[in-house]
Motif scaffolding. Structure first.
Motif, PDB file in Angstrom:
ATOM      1  N   GLN A   1     163.107  43.986  63.143  1.00  0.00           N
ATOM      2  CA  GLN A   1     161.963  44.916  63.168  1.00  0.00           C
ATOM      3  C   GLN A   1     160.831  44.413  64.051  1.00  0.00           C
ATOM      4  OE1 GLN A   1     162.920  42.950  60.648  1.00  0.00           O
ATOM      5  NE2 GLN A   1     161.308  42.626  59.099  1.00  0.00           N
ATOM      6  N   TYR A   2     160.899  43.121  64.457  1.00  0.00           N
ATOM      7  CA  TYR A   2     159.838  42.556  65.283  1.00  0.00           C
ATOM      8  C   TYR A   2     160.329  42.336  66.708  1.00  0.00           C
ATOM      9  CZ  TYR A   2     157.799  41.417  60.714  1.00  0.00           C
ATOM     10  OH  TYR A   2     157.302  41.479  59.441  1.00  0.00           O
ATOM     11  N   ASP A   3     159.519  42.706  67.675  1.00  0.00           N
ATOM     12  CA  ASP A   3     159.819  42.450  69.084  1.00  0.00           C
ATOM     13  C   ASP A   3     159.079  41.224  69.619  1.00  0.00           C
ATOM     14  OD1 ASP A   3     161.535  44.581  69.231  1.00  0.00           O
ATOM     15  OD2 ASP A   3     160.058  45.953  70.089  1.00  0.00           O
ATOM     16  N   LYS A   4     158.058  40.790  68.875  1.00  0.00           N
ATOM     17  CA  LYS A   4     157.300  39.595  69.264  1.00  0.00           C
ATOM     18  C   LYS A   4     156.742  38.957  67.998  1.00  0.00           C
ATOM     19  CE  LYS A   4     153.324  39.992  71.543  1.00  0.00           C
ATOM     20  NZ  LYS A   4     152.327  40.090  72.651  1.00  0.00           N
ATOM     21  N   VAL A   5     156.859  37.639  67.888  1.00  0.00           N
ATOM     22  CA  VAL A   5     156.334  36.930  66.716  1.00  0.00           C
ATOM     23  C   VAL A   5     155.697  35.611  67.168  1.00  0.00           C
ATOM     24  CG1 VAL A   5     158.205  37.880  65.288  1.00  0.00           C
ATOM     25  CG2 VAL A   5     158.387  35.527  66.163  1.00  0.00           C
ATOM     26  N   ILE A   6     154.896  35.047  66.274  1.00  0.00           N
ATOM     27  CA  ILE A   6     154.367  33.693  66.470  1.00  0.00           C
ATOM     28  C   ILE A   6     155.122  32.758  65.537  1.00  0.00           C
ATOM     29  CG2 ILE A   6     152.371  32.184  66.126  1.00  0.00           C
ATOM     30  CD1 ILE A   6     150.572  34.526  66.871  1.00  0.00           C
ATOM     31  N   TYR A   7     155.576  31.637  66.085  1.00  0.00           N
ATOM     32  CA  TYR A   7     156.156  30.575  65.251  1.00  0.00           C
ATOM     33  C   TYR A   7     155.226  29.371  65.285  1.00  0.00           C
ATOM     34  CZ  TYR A   7     158.710  26.684  63.491  1.00  0.00           C
ATOM     35  OH  TYR A   7     159.037  25.585  62.755  1.00  0.00           O
ATOM     36  N   LEU A   8     154.954  28.795  64.114  1.00  0.00           N
ATOM     37  CA  LEU A   8     154.056  27.643  64.024  1.00  0.00           C
ATOM     38  C   LEU A   8     154.676  26.536  63.169  1.00  0.00           C
ATOM     39  CD1 LEU A   8     150.716  29.550  63.247  1.00  0.00           C
ATOM     40  CD2 LEU A   8     151.454  28.662  65.463  1.00  0.00           C
ATOM     41  N   ASP A   9     154.565  25.285  63.623  1.00  0.00           N
ATOM     42  CA  ASP A   9     154.889  24.140  62.788  1.00  0.00           C
ATOM     43  C   ASP A   9     153.842  23.996  61.687  1.00  0.00           C
ATOM     44  OD1 ASP A   9     157.229  23.421  64.001  1.00  0.00           O
ATOM     45  OD2 ASP A   9     156.420  21.718  65.115  1.00  0.00           O
ATOM     46  N   SER A  10     154.127  23.129  60.735  1.00  0.00           N
ATOM     47  CA  SER A  10     153.224  22.961  59.596  1.00  0.00           C
ATOM     48  C   SER A  10     152.173  21.873  59.803  1.00  0.00           C
ATOM     49  CB  SER A  10     154.044  22.623  58.342  1.00  0.00           C
ATOM     50  OG  SER A  10     154.998  23.626  58.098  1.00  0.00           O
ATOM     51  N   ASP A  11     152.396  20.971  60.756  1.00  0.00           N
ATOM     52  CA  ASP A  11     151.475  19.848  60.964  1.00  0.00           C
ATOM     53  C   ASP A  11     150.401  20.218  61.993  1.00  0.00           C
ATOM     54  OD1 ASP A  11     153.377  19.980  62.940  1.00  0.00           O
ATOM     55  OD2 ASP A  11     153.723  17.826  63.073  1.00  0.00           O
ATOM     56  N   ILE A  12     149.687  21.290  61.707  1.00  0.00           N
ATOM     57  CA  ILE A  12     148.702  21.816  62.659  1.00  0.00           C
ATOM     58  C   ILE A  12     147.409  22.207  61.949  1.00  0.00           C
ATOM     59  CG2 ILE A  12     150.515  22.750  64.161  1.00  0.00           C
ATOM     60  CD1 ILE A  12     149.723  25.560  63.039  1.00  0.00           C
ATOM     61  N   ILE A  13     146.373  22.403  62.748  1.00  0.00           N
ATOM     62  CA  ILE A  13     145.135  23.050  62.320  1.00  0.00           C
ATOM     63  C   ILE A  13     144.803  24.095  63.386  1.00  0.00           C
ATOM     64  CG2 ILE A  13     142.629  22.773  62.081  1.00  0.00           C
ATOM     65  CD1 ILE A  13     144.099  21.893  59.624  1.00  0.00           C
ATOM     66  N   VAL A  14     144.550  25.310  62.953  1.00  0.00           N
ATOM     67  CA  VAL A  14     144.216  26.385  63.881  1.00  0.00           C
ATOM     68  C   VAL A  14     142.704  26.609  63.870  1.00  0.00           C
ATOM     69  CG1 VAL A  14     144.655  28.766  64.570  1.00  0.00           C
ATOM     70  CG2 VAL A  14     146.437  27.471  63.367  1.00  0.00           C
ATOM     71  N   LEU A  15     142.078  26.430  65.012  1.00  0.00           N
ATOM     72  CA  LEU A  15     140.630  26.614  65.147  1.00  0.00           C
ATOM     73  C   LEU A  15     140.290  27.927  65.849  1.00  0.00           C
ATOM     74  CD1 LEU A  15     139.580  22.991  66.196  1.00  0.00           C
ATOM     75  CD2 LEU A  15     139.567  23.995  63.907  1.00  0.00           C
ATOM     76  N   GLY A  16     141.213  28.443  66.629  1.00  0.00           N
ATOM     77  CA  GLY A  16     140.971  29.685  67.357  1.00  0.00           C
ATOM     78  C   GLY A  16     141.462  30.898  66.583  1.00  0.00           C
ATOM     79  N   ASP A  17     141.265  32.066  67.147  1.00  0.00           N
ATOM     80  CA  ASP A  17     141.724  33.317  66.561  1.00  0.00           C
ATOM     81  C   ASP A  17     143.187  33.519  66.939  1.00  0.00           C
ATOM     82  OD1 ASP A  17     142.254  35.905  65.809  1.00  0.00           O
ATOM     83  OD2 ASP A  17     140.596  36.811  66.917  1.00  0.00           O
ATOM     84  N   ILE A  18     144.070  33.443  65.948  1.00  0.00           N
ATOM     85  CA  ILE A  18     145.509  33.495  66.216  1.00  0.00           C
ATOM     86  C   ILE A  18     145.927  34.828  66.835  1.00  0.00           C
ATOM     87  CG2 ILE A  18     146.287  34.424  63.994  1.00  0.00           C
ATOM     88  CD1 ILE A  18     147.825  31.392  65.845  1.00  0.00           C
ATOM     89  N   SER A  19     145.133  35.871  66.642  1.00  0.00           N
ATOM     90  CA  SER A  19     145.468  37.162  67.259  1.00  0.00           C
ATOM     91  C   SER A  19     145.362  37.087  68.780  1.00  0.00           C
ATOM     92  CB  SER A  19     144.576  38.277  66.706  1.00  0.00           C
ATOM     93  OG  SER A  19     143.243  38.143  67.156  1.00  0.00           O
ATOM     94  N   ASP A  20     144.467  36.242  69.290  1.00  0.00           N
ATOM     95  CA  ASP A  20     144.355  36.064  70.745  1.00  0.00           C
ATOM     96  C   ASP A  20     145.663  35.539  71.323  1.00  0.00           C
ATOM     97  OD1 ASP A  20     141.751  36.940  70.730  1.00  0.00           O
ATOM     98  OD2 ASP A  20     140.880  34.929  70.706  1.00  0.00           O
TER      99      ASP A  20
ATOM    100  N   ILE B   1     154.735  25.275  68.640  1.00  0.00           N
ATOM    101  CA  ILE B   1     153.904  26.476  68.686  1.00  0.00           C
ATOM    102  C   ILE B   1     154.522  27.382  69.736  1.00  0.00           C
ATOM    103  CG2 ILE B   1     151.686  27.409  69.451  1.00  0.00           C
ATOM    104  CD1 ILE B   1     151.980  24.110  67.565  1.00  0.00           C
ATOM    105  N   LEU B   2     155.058  28.518  69.289  1.00  0.00           N
ATOM    106  CA  LEU B   2     155.772  29.422  70.175  1.00  0.00           C
ATOM    107  C   LEU B   2     155.311  30.861  69.978  1.00  0.00           C
ATOM    108  CD1 LEU B   2     159.469  28.194  69.697  1.00  0.00           C
ATOM    109  CD2 LEU B   2     157.980  27.708  71.650  1.00  0.00           C
TER     110      LEU B   2
END
Length: 361
Positions: free
Chosen positions: A105-124, A169-170
């Motif tokens: 059902q998805y044509d594009k996705v974000i994959y993230l590892d668990s050893d991270i901190i996200v400071l930016g807006d992931i929608s960007d 991060i993909l």
């Protein structure tokens, strides 16, 4: 117009119980900085995460997000025995290969590892255009900074080290993954080559070579100094290798990890882990020994005459030689000459055979 359903952004993590505490912190930081103009459908692919950590994560999910824990054990059982593991790697590290086929059902996705901190807006990150690429990713800094690993990807995988990406991060073009049958390609490679150094990352780089959209380093910044990088561009921190703030103090960017960890009920648990790990000198020794083994493994694979690069180049030379011979043989004049030579050769062999028979009498 005012009642229009917000755009959904699918996000995938893959983690087991060992990485569940850090996943809690990663998810907390991502949702805290994400634009509320979109709805985030978060999927955690796992073999097992206890209710303790599941409940912590579920309590942190705001009204503009959802969270689902999914087991794909049954989906990978046929190839599970072929998946190579070492050190801290778990089967979950390979789960990203299955996302496109299991979630059509998805044509594009974000994959993230668990050893991270996200400071930016992931929608960007999500709205980056990757329509002509398999993935959007950042150059792997480890391969660029450590000669043994840079040589490994160049000489064993046939991927220039400056074109080798980090798979933690993909931004995945899952529609293109299905069209190119990336999962099928991965399974075929598994049966022929054992990529031991960075495993899933090696397979992805070989498969996606030439089809990568290069993202700004700020979307996958590791905790060491990078010449020319300004921290004002910092969007996502990736605590790879030995740069774990829950293991050692004074890790670069560790203040961001503890900022979000302090907002969760497992804060004391993580601080206790930091003290216990950092004060045990054996851990540092084991990490150094592990790093040296990995370098040696890379060197062994470079020198292996049957590594991926050597094998595929041999096969390519044979392919072009065979095709060249077929092309030459198909030329009208050459074709006639070939038939004449074959006829004369057969005639000569027959006459020689008859001669041998006569003199034997």
């Amino acid at each position: 117009m005012f009642n229009k359903k917000p755009t959904e952004i699918p996000i995938f993590f893959a983690a087991d119980e060992n990485y569940a505490p850090y996943l809690c912190v990663a998810m907390k930081s991502m949702l805290a900085n994400a634009s509320k103009d979109y709805f985030y459908k978060i999927h955690v692919l796992t073999s097992f995460i206890s209710d303790k950590y599941k409940n912590i994560m579920l309590k942190e999910v705001p009204e503009y997000a959802s969270l689902e824990f999914i087991s794909i054990e049954q989906d990978i059982k046929e190839i599970k025995s072929k998946l190579h593991l070492r050190d801290y790697y778990s089967f979950e590290t390979y789960y990203r290969f299955f996302i496109a086929d299991l979630f059509p059902q998805y044509d594009k996705v974000i994959y993230l590892d668990s050893d991270i901190i996200v400071l930016g807006d992931i929608s960007d990150l999500y709205f980056t255009n990757i329509s002509n690429f398999l993935v959007g990713a950042v150059q792997e800094q480890v391969m660029a900074h450590y000669e043994c690993f840079g040589n490994y990807v160049t000489k064993a995988l046939n991927v220039p080290y400056k074109k080798y990406f980090n798979a933690g991060i993909l931004l995945m073009n899952t529609k293109m993954f299905r069209a190119f049958d990336v999962l099928g390609h991965f399974v075929k490679l598994l049966t022929r080559f054992k990529f031991r150094v960075t495993q899933d990352e090696d397979y992805l780089n070989v498969i996606c070579k030439g089809k990568v959209k290069w993202l700004n380093l700020g979307w996958n910044k590791m905790p060491f100094e990078e010449i020319g990088f300004d921290d004002v561009d910092l969007q996502l921190i990736h605590y790879t290798l030995g740069w774990k703030p829950w293991h050692y103090e004074n890790v670069r960017y560790d203040e961001y990890f503890w900022q979000y960890a302090a907002q969760l009920e497992i804060y004391d648990e993580l601080k206790k882990q930091l003290i216990e790990y950092s004060t045990n000198p054996e851990n540092k020794v084991k990490e150094q020994e592990g790093f040296e083994r990995l370098c040696q493994m890379a060197l062994d694979d470079i020198n292996d005459k049957n590594n991926y690069k050597n094998t595929t180049e041999r096969e390519m030379r044979k392919h072009y030689l065979a095709r060249g011979i077929r092309t030459i043989a198909s030329i009208p004049g050459i074709k006639s000459l070939s038939r004449f030579i074959n006829f004369q050769t057969c005639k000569l062999m027959y006459n020689y055979s008859e001669y041998k028979k006569r003199i034997s009498k």
